[in-house]
Design an enzyme around this catalytic site. Sequence first.
Site, PDB file in Angstrom:
ATOM      1  N   THR A  63       0.980  -0.987  -0.010  1.00 56.84           N
ATOM      2  CA  THR A  63       0.039  -0.154  -0.022  1.00 56.84           C
ATOM      3  C   THR A  63       1.503   1.093   0.008  1.00 56.84           C
ATOM      4  O   THR A  63       1.671   1.037  -0.520  1.00 56.84           O
ATOM      5  CB  THR A  63      -0.929  -0.233   1.316  1.00 56.84           C
ATOM      6  OG1 THR A  63      -2.024   1.008   1.073  1.00 56.84           O
ATOM      7  CG2 THR A  63      -0.551  -0.317   3.050  1.00 56.84           C
ATOM      8  N   LYS A  67       3.709   1.204  -4.111  1.00 61.35           N
ATOM      9  CA  LYS A  67       2.844   1.095  -5.580  1.00 61.35           C
ATOM     10  C   LYS A  67       4.164   0.803  -6.217  1.00 61.35           C
ATOM     11  O   LYS A  67       3.875  -0.069  -7.201  1.00 61.35           O
ATOM     12  CB  LYS A  67       1.966   0.594  -4.953  1.00 61.35           C
ATOM     13  CG  LYS A  67       0.307   0.724  -4.099  1.00 61.35           C
ATOM     14  CD  LYS A  67      -0.469   0.767  -4.386  1.00 61.35           C
ATOM     15  CE  LYS A  67      -1.886  -0.235  -3.835  1.00 61.35           C
ATOM     16  NZ  LYS A  67      -2.568   0.351  -4.471  1.00 61.35           N
ATOM     17  N   ASP A 103      -5.883  -4.002  -7.822  1.00 67.19           N
ATOM     18  CA  ASP A 103      -7.183  -3.110  -7.380  1.00 67.19           C
ATOM     19  C   ASP A 103      -8.378  -2.405  -8.852  1.00 67.19           C
ATOM     20  O   ASP A 103      -8.978  -2.572  -8.951  1.00 67.19           O
ATOM     21  CB  ASP A 103      -5.953  -1.625  -7.936  1.00 67.19           C
ATOM     22  CG  ASP A 103      -5.207  -1.511  -5.625  1.00 67.19           C
ATOM     23  OD1 ASP A 103      -6.090  -2.094  -5.898  1.00 67.19           O
ATOM     24  OD2 ASP A 103      -4.496  -0.946  -6.353  1.00 67.19           O
ATOM     25  N   LEU A 225     -15.383   4.392  -3.839  1.00 70.17           N
ATOM     26  CA  LEU A 225     -14.501   3.261  -3.116  1.00 70.17           C
ATOM     27  C   LEU A 225     -14.045   3.567  -1.823  1.00 70.17           C
ATOM     28  O   LEU A 225     -13.712   2.547  -1.467  1.00 70.17           O
ATOM     29  CB  LEU A 225     -13.504   4.079  -4.391  1.00 70.17           C
ATOM     30  CG  LEU A 225     -13.150   3.907  -5.527  1.00 70.17           C
ATOM     31  CD1 LEU A 225     -11.678   3.992  -5.459  1.00 70.17           C
ATOM     32  CD2 LEU A 225     -13.983   3.005  -6.171  1.00 70.17           C
ATOM     33  N   GLY A 248     -16.756   1.076  -1.335  1.00 70.41           N
ATOM     34  CA  GLY A 248     -15.935   0.174  -1.983  1.00 70.41           C
ATOM     35  C   GLY A 248     -15.631  -1.332  -1.921  1.00 70.41           C
ATOM     36  O   GLY A 248     -14.552  -1.206  -1.084  1.00 70.41           O
TER      37      GLY A 248
HETATM   38  P1  NAP Z   1      -4.884   9.426  -3.642  1.00 70.19           P
HETATM   39  O1  NAP Z   1      -3.640   9.341  -4.171  1.00 70.19           O
HETATM   40  O2  NAP Z   1      -4.543  10.272  -1.719  1.00 70.19           O
HETATM   41  O3  NAP Z   1      -6.013  10.138  -3.686  1.00 70.19           O
HETATM   42  C1  NAP Z   1      -6.792  11.405  -3.752  1.00 70.19           C
HETATM   43  C2  NAP Z   1      -6.949  11.891  -4.042  1.00 70.19           C
HETATM   44  O4  NAP Z   1      -8.553  12.982  -3.775  1.00 70.19           O
HETATM   45  C3  NAP Z   1      -6.465  13.045  -5.328  1.00 70.19           C
HETATM   46  O5  NAP Z   1      -7.067  13.156  -6.130  1.00 70.19           O
HETATM   47  C4  NAP Z   1      -6.829  14.207  -4.176  1.00 70.19           C
HETATM   48  O6  NAP Z   1      -6.990  15.754  -5.192  1.00 70.19           O
HETATM   49  C5  NAP Z   1      -8.218  14.038  -4.053  1.00 70.19           C
HETATM   50  N1  NAP Z   1      -8.411  15.061  -2.455  1.00 70.19           N
HETATM   51  C6  NAP Z   1      -8.011  14.674  -1.923  1.00 70.19           C
HETATM   52  N2  NAP Z   1      -9.059  15.773  -0.894  1.00 70.19           N
HETATM   53  C7  NAP Z   1      -9.472  16.458  -1.114  1.00 70.19           C
HETATM   54  C8  NAP Z   1     -10.453  17.260  -0.792  1.00 70.19           C
HETATM   55  N3  NAP Z   1     -11.153  17.658   0.083  1.00 70.19           N
HETATM   56  N4  NAP Z   1     -11.109  17.229  -2.156  1.00 70.19           N
HETATM   57  C9  NAP Z   1     -11.006  17.573  -3.297  1.00 70.19           C
HETATM   58  N5  NAP Z   1     -10.159  15.807  -3.670  1.00 70.19           N
HETATM   59  C10 NAP Z   1      -9.155  15.448  -2.675  1.00 70.19           C
HETATM   60  O7  NAP Z   1      -5.668   8.175  -2.872  1.00 70.19           O
HETATM   61  P2  NAP Z   1      -6.191   7.172  -3.506  1.00 70.19           P
HETATM   62  O8  NAP Z   1      -4.385   6.019  -2.566  1.00 70.19           O
HETATM   63  O9  NAP Z   1      -6.310   7.453  -5.166  1.00 70.19           O
HETATM   64  O10 NAP Z   1      -7.079   6.679  -2.475  1.00 70.19           O
HETATM   65  C11 NAP Z   1      -7.869   7.433  -3.146  1.00 70.19           C
HETATM   66  C12 NAP Z   1      -9.450   7.035  -2.014  1.00 70.19           C
HETATM   67  O11 NAP Z   1     -10.051   5.600  -2.805  1.00 70.19           O
HETATM   68  C13 NAP Z   1      -9.505   6.369  -0.784  1.00 70.19           C
HETATM   69  O12 NAP Z   1     -10.054   8.114   0.134  1.00 70.19           O
HETATM   70  C14 NAP Z   1      -9.537   5.591  -0.371  1.00 70.19           C
HETATM   71  O13 NAP Z   1     -11.109   6.155   0.068  1.00 70.19           O
HETATM   72  C15 NAP Z   1     -10.537   4.794  -1.729  1.00 70.19           C
HETATM   73  N6  NAP Z   1      -9.840   3.996  -1.533  1.00 70.19           N
HETATM   74  C16 NAP Z   1     -10.555   2.836  -1.539  1.00 70.19           C
HETATM   75  C17 NAP Z   1     -10.309   1.399  -2.541  1.00 70.19           C
HETATM   76  C18 NAP Z   1     -10.823  -0.496  -2.084  1.00 70.19           C
HETATM   77  O14 NAP Z   1     -10.842  -1.342  -1.946  1.00 70.19           O
HETATM   78  N7  NAP Z   1     -12.270   0.361  -1.928  1.00 70.19           N
HETATM   79  C19 NAP Z   1      -8.528   1.123  -2.581  1.00 70.19           C
HETATM   80  C20 NAP Z   1      -8.012   2.147  -2.511  1.00 70.19           C
HETATM   81  C21 NAP Z   1      -8.286   3.448  -2.069  1.00 70.19           C
HETATM   82  P3  NAP Z   1      -5.395  16.509  -4.836  1.00 70.19           P
HETATM   83  O15 NAP Z   1      -4.903  15.793  -6.889  1.00 70.19           O
HETATM   84  O16 NAP Z   1      -5.638  18.234  -5.574  1.00 70.19           O
HETATM   85  O17 NAP Z   1      -4.662  16.915  -4.478  1.00 70.19           O
END
Ligand code: NAP
Length: 287
Positions: A63, A67, A103, A225, A248
């Site tokens: 994680t 990755k 994923d 998600l 998710g």
């Molecule tokens: P990440 O790489 O940290 O990306 C987060 C994204 O959210 C970025 O595009 C960020 O925008 C945006 N963001 C964060 N805070 C925000 C706010 N206050 N307002 C608007 N946009 C915001 O995270 P990730 O690894 O892709 O994971 C994303 C989400 O997916 C996690 O929060 C988790 O809940 C979910 N997830 C679920 C699974 C599952 O198996 N179900 C697996 C992995 C992740 P910027 O580019 O502007 O920073």
Amino acid sequence: MTNLKLDVIGDPIGHSKSPLIHETVLESIGIPHEYRKVRVEKGSLKAYIDEVKMLGISGFNLTIPHKTDIIPYLDYIDDEARIFNSVNTVKVENGKLWGYNTDGRGFLRAMEGKGFFADKKNVVLIGAGGVASCIALKMILEGASSLTIINRSKAPAEAISENVFKHTGKKIRVLPFSKESFCLAACDCDILINSTPLGMQGTEKDFEDLTFLEGLKPSALVYDLIYNPSETKLLSTAKSLGINALNGLGMLIYQGLLADEIFLGRSLDFEYLGAKIESKFKKLNFF
Ligand code: NAP
């Protein structure tokens, strides 16, 4: 039978649900195992890989923040992980590291299990982080007609757009994170995905205005998600408007089961094992 030795690595790692998923699977099918949570700081992968080889670890899940950083250490990377530039599963065989990404397939399997398919659909993806970058490619590879990314920062969304174009020749639309963008994108959207932490437990921030959901057709799917809480404000609002909603949890479970298939080199009964994992989560009051 010797123990199957598996790890999940990341930093932070305390919150990880991986041990629960994999231990439930391995216990259910009678495989003796050890599954460790190992905190590996960014920049420390080399030392961890030396430990893997020394201890005879059979595989590990990854994680944040590893990755992408793991890729130079692999002896083999599968096609999907390569184009996603993201690896969440490594199998160790004869001292060689084989990297995969489950994923995208986990995400898709959960959606298809509810009767929704990407083919010929207009998809809107909110967020442009690590997971979004895999999902964007996956949706296009699965035949989505169009993809719109709405993100707070332009650069990561543009980077995903370039990567999708590089691997598929398809152009995607990038919009800023604004009410106007949401309303514009909602009007012909079939599948709307939230890949931001907005609405997640432990995050104070949530969507401020969800009126754009009124512009979605009733046949649309809103796929958040987030799995904790099991129903975010995004999903409860969609449901109250008669729109299909999916959290998710299925993705979380399926990406884990797909990783176990890689570790074990055989297919697993997803329905039976998925239900076992879900009931374990419920028993432990995780959500
Ligand atoms: P990440 O790489 O940290 O990306 C987060 C994204 O959210 C970025 O595009 C960020 O925008 C945006 N963001 C964060 N805070 C925000 C706010 N206050 N307002 C608007 N946009 C915001 O995270 P990730 O690894 O892709 O994971 C994303 C989400 O997916 C996690 O929060 C988790 O809940 C979910 N997830 C679920 C699974 C599952 O198996 N179900 C697996 C992995 C992740 P910027 O580019 O502007 O920073």
